[in-house]
Design a protein around this motif. Structure first.
Motif, short mmCIF file in Angstrom:
data_model
loop_
_atom_site.label_atom_id
_atom_site.label_comp_id
_atom_site.label_asym_id
_atom_site.label_seq_id
_atom_site.Cartn_x
_atom_site.Cartn_y
_atom_site.Cartn_z
N MET A 1 0.85 -1.17 0.00
CA MET A 1 0.00 0.00 0.00
C MET A 1 0.90 1.24 0.00
N ASN A 2 0.50 2.23 -0.74
CA ASN A 2 1.24 3.48 -0.81
C ASN A 2 1.03 4.32 0.43
N LYS A 3 1.85 5.32 0.57
CA LYS A 3 1.78 6.22 1.71
C LYS A 3 0.52 7.07 1.64
N LEU A 4 -0.12 7.25 2.81
CA LEU A 4 -1.28 8.13 2.89
C LEU A 4 -0.83 9.56 2.69
N LEU A 5 -1.51 10.25 1.82
CA LEU A 5 -1.17 11.63 1.51
C LEU A 5 -2.09 12.61 2.23
N PHE A 6 -3.37 12.24 2.32
CA PHE A 6 -4.37 13.16 2.83
C PHE A 6 -5.54 12.37 3.41
N PHE A 20 -4.03 8.40 -1.36
CA PHE A 20 -2.66 7.91 -1.29
C PHE A 20 -1.78 8.61 -2.32
N THR A 21 -0.48 8.44 -2.19
CA THR A 21 0.46 9.11 -3.08
C THR A 21 0.30 8.69 -4.54
N ASP A 22 -0.23 7.50 -4.80
CA ASP A 22 -0.45 7.06 -6.18
C ASP A 22 -1.80 7.54 -6.73
N ASP A 23 -2.46 8.44 -6.00
CA ASP A 23 -3.74 9.04 -6.35
C ASP A 23 -4.93 8.09 -6.20
N SER A 24 -4.71 6.92 -5.60
CA SER A 24 -5.85 6.05 -5.27
C SER A 24 -6.50 6.57 -4.00
N ALA A 25 -7.72 6.14 -3.75
CA ALA A 25 -8.46 6.63 -2.59
C ALA A 25 -9.24 5.49 -1.95
N ASN A 53 -10.04 14.69 15.64
CA ASN A 53 -8.76 15.34 15.91
C ASN A 53 -7.58 14.77 15.14
N LYS A 54 -7.62 13.51 14.79
CA LYS A 54 -6.50 12.84 14.14
C LYS A 54 -6.99 11.87 13.06
N PRO A 55 -7.70 12.36 12.03
CA PRO A 55 -8.22 11.43 11.02
C PRO A 55 -7.14 10.65 10.28
N LEU A 56 -5.96 11.23 10.11
CA LEU A 56 -4.88 10.50 9.45
C LEU A 56 -4.45 9.31 10.29
N GLU A 57 -4.26 9.52 11.59
CA GLU A 57 -3.88 8.43 12.47
C GLU A 57 -4.98 7.37 12.56
N TYR A 58 -6.24 7.82 12.57
CA TYR A 58 -7.38 6.90 12.57
C TYR A 58 -7.29 5.99 11.34
N ALA A 59 -7.10 6.58 10.18
CA ALA A 59 -7.02 5.81 8.94
C ALA A 59 -5.83 4.85 8.97
N GLN A 60 -4.68 5.32 9.46
CA GLN A 60 -3.51 4.46 9.53
C GLN A 60 -3.75 3.26 10.46
N LEU A 61 -4.39 3.49 11.60
CA LEU A 61 -4.70 2.41 12.53
C LEU A 61 -5.66 1.40 11.92
N VAL A 62 -6.70 1.89 11.26
CA VAL A 62 -7.69 1.00 10.65
C VAL A 62 -7.08 0.22 9.49
N LEU A 63 -6.43 0.92 8.58
CA LEU A 63 -5.88 0.26 7.39
C LEU A 63 -4.71 -0.65 7.73
#
Length: 82
Positions: A1-6, A20-25, A53-63
């Protein structure tokens, strides 16, 4: 999986939308996550705190499959503070 961008939490759909950095979502259904892992009021509150407060961290934990482990450590969102 590519790095989360946003990531952002969309209140209207109750989903975290991640790009993600490869423009997938991906769109994470937060109701399903809460139903699966929010076994106590404290865990549900922690999930809500992460969403707002931390949607990026939430996504990283889930994914990354780490949300259950994170919640098992005790609900202390201060762990994610810098």
């Amino acid at each position: 999986m590519n790095k989360l961008l946003f990531c952002r939490y969309n209140m209207d759909t109750n989903r975290v939308e991640a790009r993600f950095t490869d423009d997938s979502a991906v769109s994470i259904d937060c109701t399903a996550i809460e139903d699966e892992y929010g076994n106590s009021p404290a865990q549900r509150a922690e999930l809500d705190w992460l969403l707002y407060n931390k949607p990026l961290e939430y996504a990283q934990l889930v994914l990354g499959g780490e949300i259950e482990h994170y919640l098992s450590l005790g609900c202390d969102h201060g762990r994610l503070e810098d």
